[in-house]
Design an enzyme around this catalytic site. Structure first.
Site, PDB file in Angstrom:
ATOM      1  N   HIS A 113      25.102 -94.603  35.626  1.00  0.00           N
ATOM      2  CA  HIS A 113      23.739 -95.126  35.517  1.00  0.00           C
ATOM      3  C   HIS A 113      23.420 -95.504  34.080  1.00  0.00           C
ATOM      4  O   HIS A 113      24.095 -95.108  33.129  1.00  0.00           O
ATOM      5  CB  HIS A 113      22.733 -94.078  36.005  1.00  0.00           C
ATOM      6  CG  HIS A 113      22.446 -93.000  34.997  1.00  0.00           C
ATOM      7  ND1 HIS A 113      21.393 -93.074  34.108  1.00  0.00           N
ATOM      8  CD2 HIS A 113      23.081 -91.829  34.717  1.00  0.00           C
ATOM      9  CE1 HIS A 113      21.378 -91.999  33.335  1.00  0.00           C
ATOM     10  NE2 HIS A 113      22.394 -91.219  33.682  1.00  0.00           N
ATOM     11  N   CYS A 114      22.333 -96.278  33.930  1.00  0.00           N
ATOM     12  CA  CYS A 114      21.731 -96.534  32.613  1.00  0.00           C
ATOM     13  C   CYS A 114      20.238 -96.270  32.756  1.00  0.00           C
ATOM     14  O   CYS A 114      19.865 -95.308  33.431  1.00  0.00           O
ATOM     15  CB  CYS A 114      22.056 -97.944  32.116  1.00  0.00           C
ATOM     16  SG  CYS A 114      21.629 -99.280  33.254  1.00  0.00           S
ATOM     17  N   THR A 115      19.380 -97.069  32.151  1.00  0.00           N
ATOM     18  CA  THR A 115      17.949 -96.835  32.274  1.00  0.00           C
ATOM     19  C   THR A 115      17.378 -97.481  33.536  1.00  0.00           C
ATOM     20  O   THR A 115      16.698 -96.834  34.326  1.00  0.00           O
ATOM     21  CB  THR A 115      17.204 -97.355  31.035  1.00  0.00           C
ATOM     22  OG1 THR A 115      17.577 -96.554  29.906  1.00  0.00           O
ATOM     23  CG2 THR A 115      15.686 -97.240  31.212  1.00  0.00           C
TER      24      THR A 115
END
Length: 273
Positions: A166-168
């Site tokens: 994941h990222c933001t």
């Protein structure tokens, strides 16, 4: 447009069977609804060119998981997520540390992740609203440091575990990560592009949260719209940049991700059925 709507419907409602611990068989929608995040979905079910499909319940992608509730963590535990690859940079992590599944190991892969301040500095002189984000997609200098360890984790993951990356927003860095995984598994490009574009459907409330943050930083509406949209043209430009530098996606995967033919076979046998 009609085909995109059909694909999004299939992505959201697809039923499949998978095995968890204790031979539990379950039906699964692609999207997993959580209280503390959005855009959390299973990469399972996509068809590979060899006639197999990506296994359900082994690889997940998501937006920020820093605000998961106790109930959400229980859900992630039930998915047997044992590795979390976090693509965010230090500034993002400082604001929202991951809420981890009980037995999971955290792997931070921040290469190429810009802070909000540096992103804004790049945005202001841009000639076109999307020129800054396009410049991010055509970068290849950070790809090895960011994504090779993700493949190493996939190759070392045991048969009972699952990996989350994941990222933001779960859109750009996560979108490229998903594209590379699906490419390595032999999924065709139109399907990969459709999975990427599906973020526009799955991100829901998270989009508005980031919009407010960008607006408070002084970003204008046109640039915000470019930043917040999963435009398949962006991912096409990433594919083109890889082809230009390495000759093909296959050569890139072998040279930069160290996916030799033998390792790629292991990857396919482990994550396709």
């Amino acid at each position: 447009m009609k085909n995109n709507i059909i694909l999004l419907f299939l992505f959201n409602s697809a039923l499949a069977f998978g095995q968890q611990k204790d031979t539990l068989v379950y039906n699964s929608r692609r999207e997993i609804t959580l209280e503390g995040t959005s855009n959390f979905r299973d990469l399972g079910g996509y068809p590979a060119q060899d006639g197999r499909h990506v296994k359900w319940g082994r690889i997940y992608r998501s937006a920020d998981i820093g605000k998961l509730t106790d109930k959400d963590v229980d859900v992630l535990d039930s998915l047997h997520i044992t590795t979390v690859c976090d693509f965010r940079g230090p500034d993002e992590i400082k604001k929202s540390q991951d809420r981890m599944p009980t037995e999971a190991r955290w792997v931070n892969l921040p290469a190429g992740s810009e802070s909000v301040q540096s992103t804004m500095a790049m945005t202001r002189p841009s000639a076109q609203p999307d020129s800054m984000i396009v410049s991010m997609y055509i970068r290849t200098d950070h790809l090895k440091n960011k994504y090779k360890p993700m493949f190493d984790e996939l190759l070392s993951l045991d048969d009972e575990g699952a990996l989350l990356f994941h990222c933001t927003a779960g859109k750009d860095r996560t979108g490229v990560g998903a594209a590379l995984i699906l490419s390595a598994l032999g999924v065709k490009k139109p399907t990969i592009l459709a999975d990427y574009e599906a973020t526009n459907y799955y991100w829901k409330g998270g989009n508005e949260t980031v919009r407010k943050m960008l607006k408070s930083s002084g970003m204008n509406e046109e640039v915000m719209q470019a930043m917040l949209t999963a435009n398949p043209e962006y991912l096409k430009k990433a594919f083109a940049a890889i082809d230009q530098k390495y000759g093909s996606m296959d050569q890139f995967l072998e040279k930069e991700m160290d996916l030799t033919p033998a390792k790629r076979k292991v990857l396919k046998d482990r994550y396709l059925q």
